[in-house]
Design a protein around this motif. Structure first.
Motif, PDB file in Angstrom:
ATOM      1  N   PHE A  29       0.848  -1.207   0.000  1.00 53.77           N
ATOM      2  CA  PHE A  29       0.000   0.000   0.000  1.00 53.77           C
ATOM      3  C   PHE A  29       0.877   1.248   0.000  1.00 53.77           C
ATOM      4  N   ARG A  79      -6.699   5.117  -3.488  1.00 56.83           N
ATOM      5  CA  ARG A  79      -5.518   4.968  -2.651  1.00 56.83           C
ATOM      6  C   ARG A  79      -5.793   3.848  -1.646  1.00 56.83           C
ATOM      7  N   GLN A  80      -5.799   2.608  -2.129  1.00 57.04           N
ATOM      8  CA  GLN A  80      -5.953   1.482  -1.220  1.00 57.04           C
ATOM      9  C   GLN A  80      -5.302   0.253  -1.841  1.00 57.04           C
ATOM     10  N   PHE A  81      -4.978  -0.719  -1.004  1.00 56.66           N
ATOM     11  CA  PHE A  81      -4.415  -1.937  -1.571  1.00 56.66           C
ATOM     12  C   PHE A  81      -4.807  -3.174  -0.774  1.00 56.66           C
ATOM     13  N   TYR A  82      -5.149  -4.237  -1.477  1.00 55.56           N
ATOM     14  CA  TYR A  82      -5.166  -5.580  -0.915  1.00 55.56           C
ATOM     15  C   TYR A  82      -4.932  -6.550  -2.063  1.00 55.56           C
ATOM     16  N   GLU A 118      -0.679  -2.303  13.192  1.00 49.65           N
ATOM     17  CA  GLU A 118      -0.020  -3.218  12.260  1.00 49.65           C
ATOM     18  C   GLU A 118      -0.060  -4.666  12.756  1.00 49.65           C
ATOM     19  N   TYR A 176      -3.516  -6.061  12.622  1.00 44.95           N
ATOM     20  CA  TYR A 176      -4.066  -6.114  11.272  1.00 44.95           C
ATOM     21  C   TYR A 176      -3.785  -7.478  10.641  1.00 44.95           C
ATOM     22  N   ALA A 215      -8.980  -3.930   2.499  1.00 44.25           N
ATOM     23  CA  ALA A 215      -7.960  -3.184   1.763  1.00 44.25           C
ATOM     24  C   ALA A 215      -7.400  -2.069   2.626  1.00 44.25           C
ATOM     25  N   VAL A 216      -6.075  -1.946   2.625  1.00 41.70           N
ATOM     26  CA  VAL A 216      -5.427  -0.868   3.390  1.00 41.70           C
ATOM     27  C   VAL A 216      -5.741   0.464   2.722  1.00 41.70           C
ATOM     28  N   GLU A 217      -6.201   1.438   3.489  1.00 42.44           N
ATOM     29  CA  GLU A 217      -6.485   2.759   2.914  1.00 42.44           C
ATOM     30  C   GLU A 217      -5.581   3.849   3.453  1.00 42.44           C
ATOM     31  N   ASP A 218      -4.994   3.606   4.602  1.00 43.30           N
ATOM     32  CA  ASP A 218      -4.083   4.609   5.139  1.00 43.30           C
ATOM     33  C   ASP A 218      -3.201   3.988   6.215  1.00 43.30           C
ATOM     34  N   VAL A 219      -2.030   4.563   6.383  1.00 40.64           N
ATOM     35  CA  VAL A 219      -1.108   4.117   7.423  1.00 40.64           C
ATOM     36  C   VAL A 219      -0.662   5.369   8.176  1.00 40.64           C
ATOM     37  N   SER A 220      -0.704   5.320   9.495  1.00 43.28           N
ATOM     38  CA  SER A 220      -0.346   6.519  10.265  1.00 43.28           C
ATOM     39  C   SER A 220       1.163   6.717  10.240  1.00 43.28           C
ATOM     40  N   HIS A 221       1.588   7.956  10.459  1.00 43.48           N
ATOM     41  CA  HIS A 221       3.026   8.229  10.520  1.00 43.48           C
ATOM     42  C   HIS A 221       3.566   7.927  11.908  1.00 43.48           C
ATOM     43  N   ARG A 251       2.255   0.960  13.824  1.00 45.37           N
ATOM     44  CA  ARG A 251       1.503   2.097  13.289  1.00 45.37           C
ATOM     45  C   ARG A 251       0.029   1.726  13.163  1.00 45.37           C
ATOM     46  N   ILE A 298      -3.401   1.276  11.110  1.00 47.76           N
ATOM     47  CA  ILE A 298      -3.818   0.989   9.745  1.00 47.76           C
ATOM     48  C   ILE A 298      -5.305   1.284   9.619  1.00 47.76           C
TER      49      ILE A 298
END
Lengths: 455, 336
Positions: free
Chosen positions: A97, A141-144, B77, B80, B88-94, B101, B103
């Motif tokens: 991702f 903006r997504q992934f799997y 993480e 997850y 589906a992953v849509e965002d990952v925190s900083h 982190r 998800i």
């Protein structure tokens, strides 16, 4: 010395760094690892990048600026993931991702920076990687591991869904089969990304540089910094100021008086009354030299500076009782270190505040004379402040003008005192030093008996 | 079920248990299921670490949260990778938490997830704002624990779970639950410097009559004894971002001038005192005010305790209703 070490050594540089808005982690990494540079070409390039960004930022509206900020804030540093792929490891959905989001951000940045017109910032858009990670073409903006990757996935997943609700023994088998297929898919994806690692890594560096340049440009606007010129002979500032002190004064409704200064091969000896800003001059010179040689603009109206190997300072009391050193011993050891460096004939900027002030004036003057003479033998630029008179060593004598209004009536608050001081430097031909300490004490309203007993 | 239609009026709801195993996750699961029937797009996360499969304290199995397709969930993480759902992953925190982190993911099928989320209030608020943009309603698996700095009260509404795990005695449960309810009713602080207070996490501060904020330089409420000369030196209004403790209330009670103190804290989850001390404090004209006021919507009761005993639900609920003017539900019944 790199930037991270420098901000730990110089509090004012650290304060500047705290006002610098770096938005990406790769930008921060790059800045921290940046060396104190003596490479004229490298620095000129840095200044140019900053100029370009500043011009660009002033040409776009606030919405676009915000958008640029958001895109930068959102970008993840994929260097770690790229290293994993290089080592033949398989990334999980999160890692993939991040790579997809990174590539999408590259496209977005290119669109935003269309008018920046600078090839160093032109990014590869990685269309093939985006397509690889977006088999259904959603552009989201997504992934799997999409069903589109393997025809078996769709069936297995829906079957798993149905059987999950029952106690069928098949469930575990199907689940494992799904996991196996997903792993194979991820492995294939990684092997297709592998040939692109160098290009992706380049994009990471480009974005880091862009981030730093944009942040520097914003800092220029915040503090009204100027692009320095580089020469081989001396350090000249017109209207140099200290942005950190200035900011502090501004908060209290006061202004910083900028001064002109011109340092050449002769050691500059600055005298002046207490509170006349001698220490601030030294700190400002140090800060500006750091800024210039880390590729920042400097705080002055114009600047023409010579690059140095480093900045050697003796400012402030380094007394360290834990080491059993008195303030005198500590200062002398610091100065001795400076002398050793200067004797290598390399070019340094030497800044010493009230040299040998903690010992008796007779020997203090001797130490000061000796220091100036020794430093003159080297190739460095040096500025030394003092309260001692009768300095015989060859040097350029300067004096802070000092009190404008001699007829102030005591007591005067410290805040008001500074309004009555002219901080500019003038050449001093006499060998006398300003004797204003008692006058100052009177203005500060110190005990009268004490003052009377002084005379 | 009655209280679902009430929930539809809010953008964010937290689920808080009086103790572990009070049944809040069951309530959360029930609400997710019902909201799905209403075709609402939901987003779910939790406060802090809350995702062990086995509860470390009581060794009972920890229920997972069952999600429906096209919902959002936020977890760490580590957790997850333990999901049993296609998502589906849509965002990952900083930023990271102790489980990695955070998800943000969108579900693509039915299945269980384990939740974990931000540990401080500011980040929780940011996350809720972010999720609210992408969903109709945000559900937060909350915690009533001093380990968590994040306040569940920043949500628009809250559901509190109580039950047999609190005590084997119905009287005790009713008394403790009613006491929590009373705490939630205390007023919000609305001083002019409120904005300044949100970001403060530690220490003790005096607020003067001119609304000046003074750091009393007390590092922790646990070191109060050492600083007892400092703490009341500036003002009778104190801001305590960490927790209000028995020590503090006892110290106030032993002052010569013990009346009319005002204590400000983040929300009711930051009060860790016994009832007697609080009542005493309030009786002396003391005031407690919150930065975040809690809107408690309903209370659920779980008659089962992890130790194995079962309480008489009807009797317990009747007694709770007498003390607390809120809808009170038996979680064993709402599931049917």
């Amino acid at each position: 010395m790199n930037f991270k070490q420098a901000i730990n050594e110089n509090a004012q540089l650290k304060a500047m760094y705290e006002r610098l808005v770096i938005k990406t982690s790769m930008g921060r990494d790059m800045l921290f690892n940046m060396e104190f540079s003596t490479d004229k070409d490298f620095l000129t390039k840095q200044y140019e990048l900053t100029s370009k960004c500043q011009k660009f930022l002033s040409s776009i509206n606030n919405n676009k600026k915000m958008l640029l900020e958001c895109v930068l804030y959102d970008i993840h540093n994929i260097s770690g993931s790229l290293k994993l792929i290089e080592r033949n490891e398989i990334l999980d959905d999160i890692g993939l991702f991040e790579i997809k989001a990174f590539c999408l951000a590259c496209c977005e940045l290119n669109k935003l920076l269309k008018n920046l017109d600078y090839k160093d910032f032109l990014l590869n858009e990685f269309t093939d990687i985006i397509n690889l990670l977006d088999p259904e073409g959603n552009k989201v903006r997504q992934f799997y591991v999409y069903n589109a990757y393997d025809t078996r996935l769709s069936n297995l997943r829906s079957e798993f869904e149905k059987l999950k609700q029952t106690d069928d023994n098949q469930v575990a088998n199907i689940y494992n089969e799904i996991l196996e297929i997903e792993t194979i898919v991820r492995k294939e994806i990684c092997s297709k990304i592998r040939p692109k690692i160098a290009e992706l890594q380049k994009a990471v560096s480009q974005i880091a540089l862009l981030d730093i340049s944009v942040a520097k440009a914003e800092l220029n606007v915040l503090f009204n910094l100027t692009k320095p010129k580089i020469n081989d002979s001396g350090i000249t500032y017109k209207k140099i100021f200290n942005p950190i002190v200035q900011e502090h004064l501004k908060k209290h409704g006061k202004t910083f008086q900028p001064i002109d200064i011109n340092i050449d091969n002769r050691t500059m000896l600055i005298t002046g009354a207490n509170m006349a800003g001698k220490t601030v001059i030294l700190k400002t010179l140090a800060l500006n030299q750091y800024l210039a040689q880390f590729g920042f603009f400097v705080a002055s109206e114009s600047a023409d500076i010579c690059l140095t190997e480093g900045i050697l300072t003796s400012i402030g009391d380094n007394q360290d009782e834990n080491q059993g050193l008195s303030s005198f011993a500590s200062e002398i050891l610091t100065l001795n270190n400076i002398v050793k460096q200067v004797k290598t004939k390399k070019r340094y900027l030497v800044l010493a505040d009230e040299l040998a002030r903690t010992t008796n004036p007779i020997e203090g003057i001797k130490l000061l004379n000796g220091f100036i003479t020794t430093v003159n033998l080297g190739n460095s630029f040096a500025v030394v402040t003092t309260h001692y008179s009768n300095i015989t060593a060859s040097c350029l004598r300067m004096r802070v003008k000092g009190f404008i209004n001699k007829n102030l009536t005591p007591p005067v608050s410290i805040a008001n005192l500074s309004d009555n001081i002219d901080y500019s430097l003038i050449e001093d031909t006499s060998n006398e030093i300003p004797t204003e300490a008692l006058n100052l004490c009177r203005l500060l309203g110190v005990d009268e008996t004490w003052l009377n007993n002084c005379n | 079920m009655p209280f679902i239609s009430n929930l539809l009026n809010y953008k964010s709801i937290s689920f808080v248990g009086m103790e572990k195993n009070a049944g809040k996750t069951e309530v959360l699961n029930y609400v997710i299921k019902r909201l799905n029937d209403y075709n609402k797009k939901i987003a779910v996360t939790s406060i802090g670490i809350d995702g062990e499969t086995l509860d470390q304290v009581t060794q009972t199995s920890k229920p997972r949260v069952f999600m429906y397709p096209d919902s959002l969930f936020v977890t760490s993480e580590k957790l997850y990778s333990k999901k049993e759902i296609v998502s589906a992953v849509e965002d990952v925190s900083h930023y990271g938490t102790s489980l990695g982190r955070l998800i943000t993911a969108r579900t693509k099928s039915f299945g269980n997830v384990m939740l974990s989320g931000p540990t401080d209030t500011i980040r929780l608020k940011q996350l809720i704002d972010y999720m609210a943009d992408k969903s109709d309603i945000c559900l937060i698996d909350g915690a009533l624990s001093r380990k968590s700095f994040a306040s569940p009260s920043i949500t628009e509404a809250m559901i509190l779970s109580t039950g047999a795990v609190v005590s084997a005695s119905i009287e005790k449960i009713v008394q403790k639950t009613a006491s929590i309810y009373e705490m939630t009713k205390l007023p919000e602080y609305n001083g002019s410097i409120k904005e300044q207070l949100f970001n403060i996490k530690h220490g003790v501060f005096a607020i003067t009559e001119n609304n000046e904020l003074i750091d009393l330089k007390i590092p922790s409420m646990l070191m109060l004894q050492k600083y007892k000369d400092v703490i009341f030196s500036k003002s009778k209004t104190l801001f305590v971002p960490g927790m209000i403790t028995d020590k503090l209330l006892e110290l106030i009670a032993t002052q010569k001038d013990k009346n009319d103190f005002t204590l400000i804290t983040k929300d009711f989850t930051h009060i860790f005192t016994n009832e007697l001390n609080i009542r005493n404090f309030l009786r002396n004209g003391g005031k407690i005010q919150y930065l975040y006021k809690t809107n408690l919507l309903a209370i659920t009761f779980n008659p089962f305790s992890p130790q194995g005993y079962i309480l008489d639900s009807r009797q317990a609920i009747d007694k709770l209703r007498k003390k607390i003017p809120l809808p009170i539900h038996n979680i064993r019944e709402i599931n049917n």
